[in-house]
Design a protein around this motif. Structure first.
Motif, PDB file in Angstrom:
ATOM      1  N   THR A 709       0.573  -1.085  -0.130  1.00  0.00           N
ATOM      2  CA  THR A 709       0.031  -0.085   0.044  1.00  0.00           C
ATOM      3  C   THR A 709       0.839   1.445   0.020  1.00  0.00           C
ATOM      4  O   THR A 709       2.040   1.227   0.528  1.00  0.00           O
ATOM      5  CB  THR A 709      -0.913  -0.126   1.170  1.00  0.00           C
ATOM      6  N   LEU A 710       0.194   2.275  -0.553  1.00  0.00           N
ATOM      7  CA  LEU A 710       0.823   3.581  -0.688  1.00  0.00           C
ATOM      8  C   LEU A 710       0.026   4.481   0.496  1.00  0.00           C
ATOM      9  O   LEU A 710      -1.393   4.399   0.003  1.00  0.00           O
ATOM     10  CB  LEU A 710       0.931   4.169  -1.985  1.00  0.00           C
ATOM     11  N   ARG A 711       0.612   5.203   1.207  1.00  0.00           N
ATOM     12  CA  ARG A 711      -0.445   6.228   2.083  1.00  0.00           C
ATOM     13  C   ARG A 711      -0.065   7.302   1.996  1.00  0.00           C
ATOM     14  O   ARG A 711       1.273   7.732   1.849  1.00  0.00           O
ATOM     15  CB  ARG A 711      -0.752   5.530   3.410  1.00  0.00           C
ATOM     16  N   ARG A 712      -1.024   8.497   2.035  1.00  0.00           N
ATOM     17  CA  ARG A 712      -0.560   9.906   1.967  1.00  0.00           C
ATOM     18  C   ARG A 712      -1.512  10.700   3.116  1.00  0.00           C
ATOM     19  O   ARG A 712      -2.551  10.336   3.401  1.00  0.00           O
ATOM     20  CB  ARG A 712      -1.045  10.776   0.639  1.00  0.00           C
ATOM     21  N   TRP A 713      -0.677  11.474   3.955  1.00  0.00           N
ATOM     22  CA  TRP A 713      -1.170  12.202   5.045  1.00  0.00           C
ATOM     23  C   TRP A 713      -0.998  13.812   4.607  1.00  0.00           C
ATOM     24  O   TRP A 713       0.029  14.125   3.953  1.00  0.00           O
ATOM     25  CB  TRP A 713      -0.414  11.887   6.284  1.00  0.00           C
ATOM     26  N   PRO A 721      -2.414  15.281  12.050  1.00  0.00           N
ATOM     27  CA  PRO A 721      -2.157  14.757  10.905  1.00  0.00           C
ATOM     28  C   PRO A 721      -3.548  14.485  10.335  1.00  0.00           C
ATOM     29  O   PRO A 721      -4.497  13.912  11.166  1.00  0.00           O
ATOM     30  CB  PRO A 721      -1.096  13.841  10.665  1.00  0.00           C
ATOM     31  N   ARG A 722      -3.847  14.231   8.868  1.00  0.00           N
ATOM     32  CA  ARG A 722      -5.279  13.795   8.401  1.00  0.00           C
ATOM     33  C   ARG A 722      -4.714  12.885   7.247  1.00  0.00           C
ATOM     34  O   ARG A 722      -4.071  13.298   6.425  1.00  0.00           O
ATOM     35  CB  ARG A 722      -5.950  15.125   7.874  1.00  0.00           C
ATOM     36  N   VAL A 723      -5.563  11.837   7.171  1.00  0.00           N
ATOM     37  CA  VAL A 723      -5.214  10.906   6.083  1.00  0.00           C
ATOM     38  C   VAL A 723      -5.778  11.410   4.972  1.00  0.00           C
ATOM     39  O   VAL A 723      -7.051  11.910   4.682  1.00  0.00           O
ATOM     40  CB  VAL A 723      -5.929   9.700   6.468  1.00  0.00           C
ATOM     41  N   LEU A 724      -4.946  11.424   3.607  1.00  0.00           N
ATOM     42  CA  LEU A 724      -5.627  12.055   2.423  1.00  0.00           C
ATOM     43  C   LEU A 724      -6.174  10.833   1.497  1.00  0.00           C
ATOM     44  O   LEU A 724      -7.208  10.799   1.216  1.00  0.00           O
ATOM     45  CB  LEU A 724      -4.390  12.539   1.648  1.00  0.00           C
ATOM     46  N   ASP A 725      -5.301   9.602   1.549  1.00  0.00           N
ATOM     47  CA  ASP A 725      -5.694   8.383   0.710  1.00  0.00           C
ATOM     48  C   ASP A 725      -4.887   7.227   1.248  1.00  0.00           C
ATOM     49  O   ASP A 725      -3.852   7.445   1.798  1.00  0.00           O
ATOM     50  CB  ASP A 725      -6.050   8.601  -0.761  1.00  0.00           C
ATOM     51  N   SER A 726      -5.354   6.195   0.785  1.00  0.00           N
ATOM     52  CA  SER A 726      -4.534   5.041   0.885  1.00  0.00           C
ATOM     53  C   SER A 726      -4.991   4.057  -0.266  1.00  0.00           C
ATOM     54  O   SER A 726      -6.105   3.734  -0.645  1.00  0.00           O
ATOM     55  CB  SER A 726      -4.928   4.197   2.218  1.00  0.00           C
ATOM     56  N   ARG A 727      -3.989   3.457  -0.935  1.00  0.00           N
ATOM     57  CA  ARG A 727      -4.552   2.560  -2.134  1.00  0.00           C
ATOM     58  C   ARG A 727      -3.479   1.352  -2.294  1.00  0.00           C
ATOM     59  O   ARG A 727      -2.227   1.736  -1.872  1.00  0.00           O
ATOM     60  CB  ARG A 727      -4.428   3.329  -3.185  1.00  0.00           C
TER      61      ARG A 727
END
Length: 841
Positions: A709-713, A721-727
């Motif tokens: 997975t690739l995650r962005r915050w 921090p706030r989660v932007l997306d995970s895929r």
């Protein structure tokens, strides 16, 4: 309607829309509709002219199968079809039907016969006063209906106003997004939603978009219709955008009855503009100048110009705006995003449109003030529209019409550019040479998002540079901020510093004859494809690198200005060497006191701090403001598990560490001798292998090979921090590294040697813009330059591989390889557009 030919269609044709005959692979039936001709193709699919069971003519937008296979896209399409029906049929093309369940979803709209306002003005001149007032009222009425349905058009231009036999109609709000309570992820990476020249200042400044942006565009459309010139002049795109933000529009030539209202509509402050409903009331009630609208709170201009930004993650929280009976826009605290096309049924037409080949264009195609090469939107020489996939296509298309002539506009050039980019996408799988030339021609005419994507897809892999095709691999790699210097730690115990300037700026003289199609590596911007190996470079040969001995080198870094190189060796030491270009080392410093080898090493963007990760899991923060005398400031040893990577925010104020405990920890370096834990980021289901900040420090990305997975915050506020997306990332190997590129893009590396540049997620998900099989093996590392447009990947088996996603640089590289279009090819493939050489200097 199989077997139908133009001559067999009953009725007398009207002039305006040219429709090309169906090809052998085009459908003859779509649902209960019988197709008659092709109206156009775009990034989402094709648009057909068809006959409904009741006999009326309709336009059917058919979605490409690869897009329809994505569940999230199909769900979004259903929502957009429903939203489209909310728009009342006031001067808009009506939505009649939708098919959302089959393999190829489609949307059925009223077919609108007639030329665009752009074509009418470019061929016959400005409208008379009566026609101009009619147009102004019709477009304002259409915007009122669109806004009342909770939709913002965001791309109202003369090309999106059709002059039908029953009056002007606004089309192509299929690029819009429904006003929903979500972030503006609908704006894909770098995407500028709007046409330069008609964009509102808030669109350029990346501020929240409300219906007021459409009102601004309305003012520009009225100026163009009444004077024959764009509201802020012609010329380079960045110059036009600058004028929009800083200079008043040219109102001379407008009738006095409209001048005052247009001036209000073009107010820089969205709160000072009238609403679409207020425009309609003034135009219908008095036909004169509107009184000043009720003052609204003025917006604050806090954003930097789009073309001055680097690597920003464009995420803006929006509030839901339910549709209402009027088009009064929400306050600025309720920003709006948008949905796709939308009207309701229209009466059938008894007369079919003409089926014809495109009419010949006038011999001249001049754009006043156009420079020899169209500039880009960002100061790093990359258009704000660079890493983009096309997500919309016009529902009502005047297929085959070329908007040429002495008064051709920026919108005309953009329309031609998008059409050529679409042809490039369609040709890429079967004829990569043709696809590449079409992409270069499209980008030369206008740097639209679609053209930039086509150039990237055609040439990013083809022009990739391999420093060594064989021999010892590289264990680590780094790029300077400018991308001009590459440093590698070789598996042969050598540190090599490469000068990439000749590759980044090659001459346009072909280095070899055009390569056969089989050697060009395409990459689809809309569908995942197997990794493809870059061909051997044909750009100018790199000079011999600076070569340093480095016994047991494990990691390497370079100061952003390229003046100092650092590396770590198996004996636990770190080394800093200052170099002048091409000379021997000028000075040296040593990092001591580590009880185990350093495995990761990285500079802050100002070059004064250095972070190290050692094999025992500790993290060191070093003062290297005097590189020859590095000073340890602190060691972080109180992690719950060994650390695998560390990243410094560009300003050096925040440190992020990744660990095998499935966490990313965020530390404040306000006191660099006593780092303080701010937050722990969780969500990975395995060890976190790598983490990295964006160039603006607002986004943090991480990857895990264990859970793929690739995650962005969003780390705008590191303490919250706030989660932007995970895929999940599909790759045949395990993810090993990640970097953040321009406008929220990300690039990942895997241990099978694959490198993928991903767009920022949009409604249809993230798109793999570039996918390469570099031939490296093992623990791959990937890095990017300061702007986030040039990337390098290192691994075993060969030297580092370097590639770029800057369309302008890709154009130069393609031209250096003899892959650009020449005059003979141009006259054969796009004969009705005068030749413009992308390879000229």
């Amino acid at each position: 309607m199989s077997g139908t030919t133009p001559s067999s269609v009953p009725g007398s044709p009207l002039s305006g829309a040219a429709v090309t005959p169906l090809g052998p692979h085009d459908p003859r039936e779509i649902g209960s509709y019988r197709t008659v001709g092709l109206l156009g193709r775009g990034g989402m699919g094709a648009v057909y002219l068809a006959a409904a069971p009741g006999g009326q003519w309709v336009a059917i937008k058919v979605i490409r199968p690869e897009l329809a296979q994505r569940p999230e896209f199909r769900a979004r399409f259903r929502r957009e079809a429903e939203n489209a029906r909310r728009v009342r049929r006031f001067a808009t093309a009506a939505v009649l039907d939708a098919g959302t369940e089959g393999p190829s979803p489609y949307l059925v709209t009223e077919f609108v016969e007639g030329p665009t306002l752009a074509r009418r003005v470019s061929t016959r001149g400005p409208l008379g006063h009566g026609d101009l007032e009619h147009l102004a009222l019709s477009v304002a009425t259409a915007l009122g209906a669109i806004h009342a349905a909770g939709i913002v058009h965001r791309d109202l231009t003369p090309a999106n106003v059709l002059l039908s036999p029953v009056g002007p109609k606004v089309i192509d709000f299929g690029l819009a997004r429904a006003q929903v309570n979500t972030t503006t992820v609908s704006q894909q990476i770098g995407r500028v939603v709007g046409t330069p020249g008609y964009m509102a200042p808030e669109q350029i400044l990346d501020e929240p978009i409300t219906p007021a942006a459409d009102v601004f565009a309305w003012g520009g459309v009225v100026i163009y219709a009444g004077t024959g010139r764009p509201p802020f002049g012609s010329g380079p795109t960045d110059a036009v955008l600058y004028r929009i933000v800083h200079e008043p529009p040219r109102l001379d030539g407008l009738p006095d009855e409209l001048r005052g209202l247009v001036e209000l509509a073009l107010s820089r402050d969205p709160g000072a503009r009238p609403s679409a409903e207020e425009l309609r009331e003034q135009l219908a009630g008095t036909g004169g100048v509107a009184a000043a609208p009720v003052p609204r709170p003025r917006s604050r201009r806090t954003g930097a110009l789009r073309w001055q930004r680097r690597g920003r993650s464009e995420q803006t929280t929006t509030a839901a705006v339910p549709p209402g009976p009027t088009s009064r826009r929400p306050e600025r605290e309720q920003p709006v995003t948008v949905v796709t096309p939308a009207p309701a049924p229209a009466p059938p037409s008894a007369v079919p449109p003409r089926l014809a080949a495109p009419a010949p264009a006038p011999a001249q195609h001049q754009r006043p003030g156009r420079s020899r090469r169209t500039p880009l939107l960002v100061g790093t020489a990359v258009a704000g529209a660079v890493l983009v996939t096309a997500v919309g296509t016009t529902l009502t298309v005047t297929g085959g019409q070329r908007h040429t002539g002495a008064q051709a506009t920026t919108a005309d050039s953009a329309a031609i550019s998008r059409e050529l980019a679409s042809r490039s996408d369609l040709a890429r799988a079967s004829d990569a040479v043709l696809a590449g030339r079409l992409a270069l021609a499209a980008y030369q005419l206008s740097p639209t998002p679609e053209a930039g994507t086509a150039v990237i897809a055609s040439f990013a892999a083809r022009t990739a540079l391999t420093t060594r095709a064989a021999g010892p691999g590289a264990v680590d790699v780094a790029l300077s901020r400018s991308g001009e210097r590459l440093v590698e730690a070789g598996a042969d115990n050598r540190i090599r510093v490469w000068d990439l300037r000749s590759w980044l700026s090659p001459t346009a003289t072909p280095a070899e004859p055009p390569a056969p199609a089989s050697t060009i590596v395409p990459s689809s911007p809309t569908a995942s494809s197997p990794p493809t190996a870059p061909s051997p470079p044909t750009a100018p040969v790199l000079p011999a690198p600076l070569d340093l001995g480095a016994q047991g080198a494990l990691a390497v870094t370079i100061r952003p200005d390229g003046a100092w190189v650092g590396w770590a060796t198996a004996d636990g030491l770190g080394h800093l060497v200052g170099t002048d270009r091409g000379s021997a080392p000028a000075a040296a410093g040593t990092l001591t006191g580590n009880i185990s080898p350093i495995e990761r090493i990285t500079f802050s963007s100002d070059g004064t701090l250095l972070a190290t990760v050692t094999r025992d899991g500790s993290v060191g923060v070093w003062d290297v403001s005097q590189p020859a005398r590095p000073l340890i400031l602190s060691r972080l040893t109180d992690h719950s598990a060994p650390v695998t990577d560390a990243a410094l925010r560009p300003d050096g104020a925040v440190l992020a560490t990744a660990g095998i405990d499935q966490k990313v920890q965020v530390w404040s370096l306000a006191d660099r001798r006593r780092p303080a834990l701010l937050a722990e980021l969780t969500g990975h289901q395995g060890a976190v292998d790598a983490t990295e900040f964006s160039a603006d420090g607002r986004t943090l990305a991480s990857v895990s090979g264990d859970d793929a997975t690739l995650r962005r915050w969003d780390l705008s506020d590191p303490a919250h921090p706030r989660v932007l997306d995970s895929r999940r990332v599909t790759a045949s190997g395990s993810l090993t590294d990640v970097v953040v590129g321009i406008h929220g893009s990300t690039a990942t590396a895997a241990d099978d040697g694959s490198a993928v540049v991903w767009s920022a997620p949009g409604p249809g998900g993230a798109t793999d813009l570039v996918r390469l099989a570099t031939g490296t093996t093992g623990q791959a590392r990937i890095v990017t330059d300061g702007p986030g447009t040039t990337f390098a990947i290192a691994g075993g088996g060969r030297g580092p591989v370097v590639f770029t996603v800057d369309p302008l640089r890709l154009t130069r590289l393609a031209c250096a390889q003899g892959l650009g279009p020449d005059r003979r090819w141009w006259s054969r493939e796009i004969a009705d557009v005068p030749f413009e050489d992308p390879c000229r200097r």
